[in-house]
Design a protein around this motif. Structure first.
Motif, PDB file in Angstrom:
ATOM      1  N   HIS A 173       0.851  -1.189   0.000  1.00  0.00           N
ATOM      2  CA  HIS A 173       0.000   0.000   0.000  1.00  0.00           C
ATOM      3  C   HIS A 173       0.888   1.241   0.000  1.00  0.00           C
ATOM      4  CE1 HIS A 173      -1.932   3.251   2.444  1.00  0.00           C
ATOM      5  NE2 HIS A 173      -2.840   3.099   1.499  1.00  0.00           N
ATOM      6  N   SER A 174       0.531   2.220  -0.826  1.00  0.00           N
ATOM      7  CA  SER A 174       1.206   3.509  -0.885  1.00  0.00           C
ATOM      8  C   SER A 174       2.679   3.315  -1.276  1.00  0.00           C
ATOM      9  CB  SER A 174       1.038   4.233   0.447  1.00  0.00           C
ATOM     10  OG  SER A 174       1.325   5.597   0.318  1.00  0.00           O
TER      11      SER A 174
ATOM     12  N   ASP B 165      -9.034   8.958  -2.446  1.00  0.00           N
ATOM     13  CA  ASP B 165      -7.683   8.896  -1.892  1.00  0.00           C
ATOM     14  C   ASP B 165      -6.975  10.217  -2.182  1.00  0.00           C
ATOM     15  OD1 ASP B 165      -4.935   8.503  -1.447  1.00  0.00           O
ATOM     16  OD2 ASP B 165      -5.102   6.361  -1.877  1.00  0.00           O
TER      17      ASP B 165
ATOM     18  N   VAL C  67      -7.174   9.730   6.181  1.00  0.00           N
ATOM     19  CA  VAL C  67      -7.785   8.434   6.482  1.00  0.00           C
ATOM     20  C   VAL C  67      -8.295   7.781   5.203  1.00  0.00           C
ATOM     21  CG1 VAL C  67      -9.684   7.294   7.707  1.00  0.00           C
ATOM     22  CG2 VAL C  67      -8.323   9.041   8.860  1.00  0.00           C
TER      23      VAL C  67
ATOM     24  N   HIS D 163      -6.879   7.746   2.446  1.00  0.00           N
ATOM     25  CA  HIS D 163      -5.745   7.080   1.792  1.00  0.00           C
ATOM     26  C   HIS D 163      -5.524   5.688   2.394  1.00  0.00           C
ATOM     27  CE1 HIS D 163      -1.972   6.516  -0.273  1.00  0.00           C
ATOM     28  NE2 HIS D 163      -1.293   6.456   0.863  1.00  0.00           N
ATOM     29  N   CYS D 164      -6.025   5.480   3.592  1.00  0.00           N
ATOM     30  CA  CYS D 164      -5.772   4.225   4.311  1.00  0.00           C
ATOM     31  C   CYS D 164      -6.942   3.249   4.265  1.00  0.00           C
ATOM     32  CB  CYS D 164      -5.415   4.531   5.758  1.00  0.00           C
ATOM     33  SG  CYS D 164      -3.894   5.493   5.912  1.00  0.00           S
ATOM     34  N   ASN D 165      -8.045   3.619   3.628  1.00  0.00           N
ATOM     35  CA  ASN D 165      -9.194   2.720   3.515  1.00  0.00           C
ATOM     36  C   ASN D 165      -9.266   2.140   2.120  1.00  0.00           C
ATOM     37  OD1 ASN D 165     -10.524   2.748   6.061  1.00  0.00           O
ATOM     38  ND2 ASN D 165     -11.107   4.868   5.660  1.00  0.00           N
ATOM     39  N   TYR D 166      -9.130   0.817   2.032  1.00  0.00           N
ATOM     40  CA  TYR D 166      -9.226   0.134   0.758  1.00  0.00           C
ATOM     41  C   TYR D 166     -10.063  -1.123   0.909  1.00  0.00           C
ATOM     42  CZ  TYR D 166      -6.547   3.143  -2.164  1.00  0.00           C
ATOM     43  OH  TYR D 166      -6.164   4.224  -2.915  1.00  0.00           O
TER      44      TYR D 166
ATOM     45  N   PHE E 203      -8.884  -1.011   6.837  1.00  0.00           N
ATOM     46  CA  PHE E 203      -8.035   0.130   7.177  1.00  0.00           C
ATOM     47  C   PHE E 203      -6.601  -0.352   7.179  1.00  0.00           C
ATOM     48  CE2 PHE E 203      -5.793   2.932  10.138  1.00  0.00           C
ATOM     49  CZ  PHE E 203      -6.091   4.159   9.562  1.00  0.00           C
ATOM     50  N   VAL E 204      -5.770   0.169   6.268  1.00  0.00           N
ATOM     51  CA  VAL E 204      -4.404  -0.299   6.123  1.00  0.00           C
ATOM     52  C   VAL E 204      -3.391   0.697   6.679  1.00  0.00           C
ATOM     53  CG1 VAL E 204      -4.886  -1.788   4.169  1.00  0.00           C
ATOM     54  CG2 VAL E 204      -4.300   0.595   3.759  1.00  0.00           C
ATOM     55  N   GLY E 205      -3.874   1.660   7.447  1.00  0.00           N
ATOM     56  CA  GLY E 205      -2.990   2.687   7.987  1.00  0.00           C
ATOM     57  C   GLY E 205      -2.489   2.348   9.376  1.00  0.00           C
TER      58      GLY E 205
END
Length: 162
Positions: A7-8, A74, A137, A139-142, A146-148
């Motif tokens: 991610h990211s 995002d 937040v 950017h962290c929800n897929y 929640f991948v943050g």
């Protein structure tokens, strides 16, 4: 299967690791033992210009399934899209829109096969190109995950620790 995912910044790292893996396997000339890597990324940057993307698709990553999952809420992607476009950057694989809060992916109108949501029904089309508030937040929800980062020692579980 050998699957690289991230991610990211981890998405960019996953792609680079897959290229490295392929190059190392090709250098060893391991006929029959080589597993073509698969790459699945979430909210990753467009890593390279069109020339390099084509080289990777037709060279080290030839035959690899490469899927880049993104969504229009995002802020990291939305705020960098213009710069990537001006620089001629593109994804190495297929970019698919997904929902940030449910396990749903969307397809383009010209796709012959369309992905479906968890119930098996065709998902509603996302609203793309809308103004997005800066909310990291998102950017962290897929796809409902929640991948943050998570804050440790906060919340109902923290009172149960000794």
């Amino acid at each position: 299967d050998v699957v690289f995912t991230g991610h990211s910044l981890g998405a960019a790292t996953a792609l680079l690791c897959a290229v490295h893996y392929s190059a190392c396997q090709n250098d060893k000339n391991m006929a029959g033992a080589y597993l073509t890597p698969k790459i699945v990324t979430f909210g990753g940057p467009k890593l390279c210009n069109g020339s390099l993307a084509r080289y990777l698709r037709n060279g080290p990553l030839e035959g690899s399934d490469i899927l880049h999952l993104v969504h229009s809420q995002d802020p990291v992607l939305v705020n960098n899209e213009r710069m990537w476009k001006q620089m001629g950057f593109e994804n190495v694989g297929i970019e698919m829109q997904c929902d940030p809060k449910t396990p749903t992916v969307y397809c383009d109108e010209d796709d012959e096969q369309c992905a479906v949501d968890a119930s098996g029904a065709p998902p509603p089309r996302p609203r793309l190109g809308v103004n997005v508030a800066w909310n990291i937040v998102n950017h962290c929800n897929y796809m409902g995950v929640f991948v943050g980062p998570r804050v440790m020692g906060v919340g109902p579980q923290s009172s149960q620790r000794g």
